[in-house]
Design a protein around this motif. Structure first.
Motif, PDB file in Angstrom:
ATOM      1  N   LEU A 109       0.798  -1.220   0.000  1.00 28.22           N
ATOM      2  CA  LEU A 109       0.000   0.000   0.000  1.00 28.22           C
ATOM      3  C   LEU A 109       0.832   1.271   0.000  1.00 28.22           C
ATOM      4  N   SER A 110       2.116   1.173   0.389  1.00 27.79           N
ATOM      5  CA  SER A 110       2.982   2.352   0.403  1.00 27.79           C
ATOM      6  C   SER A 110       4.426   1.928   0.185  1.00 27.79           C
ATOM      7  N   VAL A 111       5.196   2.797  -0.461  1.00 26.19           N
ATOM      8  CA  VAL A 111       6.630   2.563  -0.645  1.00 26.19           C
ATOM      9  C   VAL A 111       7.391   3.852  -0.402  1.00 26.19           C
ATOM     10  N   ALA A 112       8.608   3.699   0.091  1.00 25.89           N
ATOM     11  CA  ALA A 112       9.531   4.816   0.272  1.00 25.89           C
ATOM     12  C   ALA A 112      10.941   4.288   0.031  1.00 25.89           C
ATOM     13  N   VAL A 113      11.830   5.177  -0.382  1.00 28.68           N
ATOM     14  CA  VAL A 113      13.230   4.818  -0.586  1.00 28.68           C
ATOM     15  C   VAL A 113      14.055   5.659   0.373  1.00 28.68           C
ATOM     16  N   THR A 114      15.035   5.028   1.019  1.00 31.77           N
ATOM     17  CA  THR A 114      15.879   5.759   1.953  1.00 31.77           C
ATOM     18  C   THR A 114      16.693   6.824   1.200  1.00 31.77           C
ATOM     19  N   PRO A 115      17.079   7.900   1.895  1.00 34.48           N
ATOM     20  CA  PRO A 115      17.800   8.992   1.225  1.00 34.48           C
ATOM     21  C   PRO A 115      19.089   8.560   0.524  1.00 34.48           C
ATOM     22  N   ASP A 116      19.732   7.482   1.004  1.00 39.61           N
ATOM     23  CA  ASP A 116      20.951   7.010   0.348  1.00 39.61           C
ATOM     24  C   ASP A 116      20.652   6.094  -0.839  1.00 39.61           C
ATOM     25  N   GLY A 117      19.365   5.783  -1.076  1.00 43.04           N
ATOM     26  CA  GLY A 117      18.975   4.949  -2.200  1.00 43.04           C
ATOM     27  C   GLY A 117      19.305   3.481  -2.044  1.00 43.04           C
ATOM     28  N   GLN A 118      19.677   3.062  -0.857  1.00 41.02           N
ATOM     29  CA  GLN A 118      20.106   1.683  -0.646  1.00 41.02           C
ATOM     30  C   GLN A 118      18.971   0.732  -0.271  1.00 41.02           C
ATOM     31  N   HIS A 119      17.881   1.277   0.276  1.00 44.94           N
ATOM     32  CA  HIS A 119      16.793   0.422   0.764  1.00 44.94           C
ATOM     33  C   HIS A 119      15.432   0.963   0.342  1.00 44.94           C
ATOM     34  N   VAL A 120      14.499   0.047   0.170  1.00 45.75           N
ATOM     35  CA  VAL A 120      13.105   0.406  -0.063  1.00 45.75           C
ATOM     36  C   VAL A 120      12.295  -0.124   1.116  1.00 45.75           C
ATOM     37  N   ILE A 121      11.313   0.660   1.546  1.00 43.04           N
ATOM     38  CA  ILE A 121      10.426   0.271   2.634  1.00 43.04           C
ATOM     39  C   ILE A 121       9.039   0.142   2.040  1.00 43.04           C
ATOM     40  N   GLY A 122       8.369  -0.950   2.353  1.00 41.71           N
ATOM     41  CA  GLY A 122       7.017  -1.166   1.868  1.00 41.71           C
ATOM     42  C   GLY A 122       6.064  -1.358   3.019  1.00 41.71           C
ATOM     43  N   GLY A 123       4.917  -0.707   2.964  1.00 41.83           N
ATOM     44  CA  GLY A 123       3.852  -0.888   3.945  1.00 41.83           C
ATOM     45  C   GLY A 123       2.782  -1.768   3.337  1.00 41.83           C
ATOM     46  N   SER A 124       2.261  -2.702   4.134  1.00 41.38           N
ATOM     47  CA  SER A 124       1.349  -3.704   3.607  1.00 41.38           C
ATOM     48  C   SER A 124       0.085  -3.814   4.439  1.00 41.38           C
ATOM     49  N   ASP A 125      -0.944  -4.412   3.842  1.00 40.80           N
ATOM     50  CA  ASP A 125      -2.186  -4.627   4.583  1.00 40.80           C
ATOM     51  C   ASP A 125      -2.105  -5.831   5.510  1.00 40.80           C
ATOM     52  N   ASP A 126      -0.924  -6.411   5.652  1.00 39.04           N
ATOM     53  CA  ASP A 126      -0.743  -7.463   6.655  1.00 39.04           C
ATOM     54  C   ASP A 126      -0.225  -6.863   7.962  1.00 39.04           C
ATOM     55  N   ASN A 127      -0.407  -5.548   8.105  1.00 41.78           N
ATOM     56  CA  ASN A 127      -0.052  -4.816   9.327  1.00 41.78           C
ATOM     57  C   ASN A 127       1.453  -4.729   9.546  1.00 41.78           C
ATOM     58  N   SER A 128       2.212  -4.702   8.464  1.00 43.32           N
ATOM     59  CA  SER A 128       3.665  -4.636   8.607  1.00 43.32           C
ATOM     60  C   SER A 128       4.257  -3.594   7.669  1.00 43.32           C
ATOM     61  N   ALA A 129       5.458  -3.177   8.017  1.00 47.17           N
ATOM     62  CA  ALA A 129       6.329  -2.416   7.126  1.00 47.17           C
ATOM     63  C   ALA A 129       7.611  -3.223   7.028  1.00 47.17           C
ATOM     64  N   ARG A 130       8.111  -3.388   5.837  1.00 48.64           N
ATOM     65  CA  ARG A 130       9.302  -4.207   5.621  1.00 48.64           C
ATOM     66  C   ARG A 130      10.354  -3.384   4.888  1.00 48.64           C
ATOM     67  N   VAL A 131      11.600  -3.756   5.115  1.00 46.80           N
ATOM     68  CA  VAL A 131      12.725  -3.069   4.486  1.00 46.80           C
ATOM     69  C   VAL A 131      13.497  -4.090   3.661  1.00 46.80           C
ATOM     70  N   TRP A 132      13.821  -3.710   2.426  1.00 41.79           N
ATOM     71  CA  TRP A 132      14.618  -4.567   1.547  1.00 41.79           C
ATOM     72  C   TRP A 132      15.784  -3.764   1.002  1.00 41.79           C
ATOM     73  N   SER A 133      16.834  -4.468   0.658  1.00 43.76           N
ATOM     74  CA  SER A 133      17.991  -3.857   0.031  1.00 43.76           C
ATOM     75  C   SER A 133      17.710  -3.668  -1.467  1.00 43.76           C
ATOM     76  N   LEU A 134      17.977  -2.482  -1.961  1.00 42.36           N
ATOM     77  CA  LEU A 134      17.877  -2.264  -3.402  1.00 42.36           C
ATOM     78  C   LEU A 134      19.127  -2.763  -4.117  1.00 42.36           C
ATOM     79  N   VAL A 135      20.141  -3.051  -3.341  1.00 46.01           N
ATOM     80  CA  VAL A 135      21.388  -3.567  -3.918  1.00 46.01           C
ATOM     81  C   VAL A 135      21.309  -5.069  -4.082  1.00 46.01           C
ATOM     82  N   SER A 136      20.892  -5.782  -3.012  1.00 40.97           N
ATOM     83  CA  SER A 136      20.870  -7.240  -3.053  1.00 40.97           C
ATOM     84  C   SER A 136      19.481  -7.822  -3.270  1.00 40.97           C
ATOM     85  N   GLY A 137      18.424  -7.056  -2.987  1.00 35.88           N
ATOM     86  CA  GLY A 137      17.058  -7.559  -3.104  1.00 35.88           C
ATOM     87  C   GLY A 137      16.585  -8.284  -1.866  1.00 35.88           C
ATOM     88  N   ALA A 138      17.477  -8.480  -0.902  1.00 35.15           N
ATOM     89  CA  ALA A 138      17.114  -9.227   0.309  1.00 35.15           C
ATOM     90  C   ALA A 138      16.521  -8.313   1.364  1.00 35.15           C
TER      91      ALA A 138
END
Length: 138
Positions: A109-138
């Motif tokens: 439902l929502s996405v943001a990218v950290t100011p250094d461009g290294q990570h993306v944060i996603g907000g979901s309807d499963d009541n969570s926010a998750r962080v992933w690496s834009l470099v590794s995908g993990a």
């Protein structure tokens, strides 16, 4: 809209459904908008569509640019976050929300990218926010 005098200065038409999210490029030259399985990039100056990203299999809820203005990140009801190259127009990364069969949520439902461009944060309807690496995908 102009904040100085409340007048409309540009309109971007082309989506076949409601526009659910818009974001401005870091350089201010383009905007990105989303819905109906597509992500569209528009020129602020001309109002013309300059790039279209297709690949989501359900509605796109959210979009943003990376700080380096090289990619667009989108989140969708298809439970994915996708990273698109503004240069090539190709999908360069796909992150799938892992779900449990007993908890079939996971729409992004929502996405943001950290100011250094290294990570993306996603907000979901499963009541969570998750962080992933834009470099590794993990």
């Amino acid at each position: 809209w102009s904040l100085a005098d409340d007048r409309q200065v540009q309109q971007f038409d082309g989506h076949a459904d409601a526009v659910t999210c818009v974001a401005t490029a870091p350089d201010g030259q383009d905007i990105v908008s989303s819905r109906n399985n597509t992500v569209r990039v528009w020129s602020m100056a001309s109002g013309e569509e300059v790039r279209r990203f297709e690949g989501h299999t359900n509605g796109v809820n959210c979009v943003t640019f990376t700080p380096d203005n090289q990619h667009v990140v989108s989140g969708s009801d298809d439970r994915t976050v996708r990273v698109w190259s503004l240069t090539s127009g190709e999908e360069v990364q796909r992150i799938a929300i892992e779900i449990d069969e007993n908890w079939p949520r996971g729409r992004v439902l929502s996405v943001a990218v950290t100011p250094d461009g290294q990570h993306v944060i996603g907000g979901s309807d499963d009541n969570s926010a998750r962080v992933w690496s834009l470099v590794s995908g993990a």
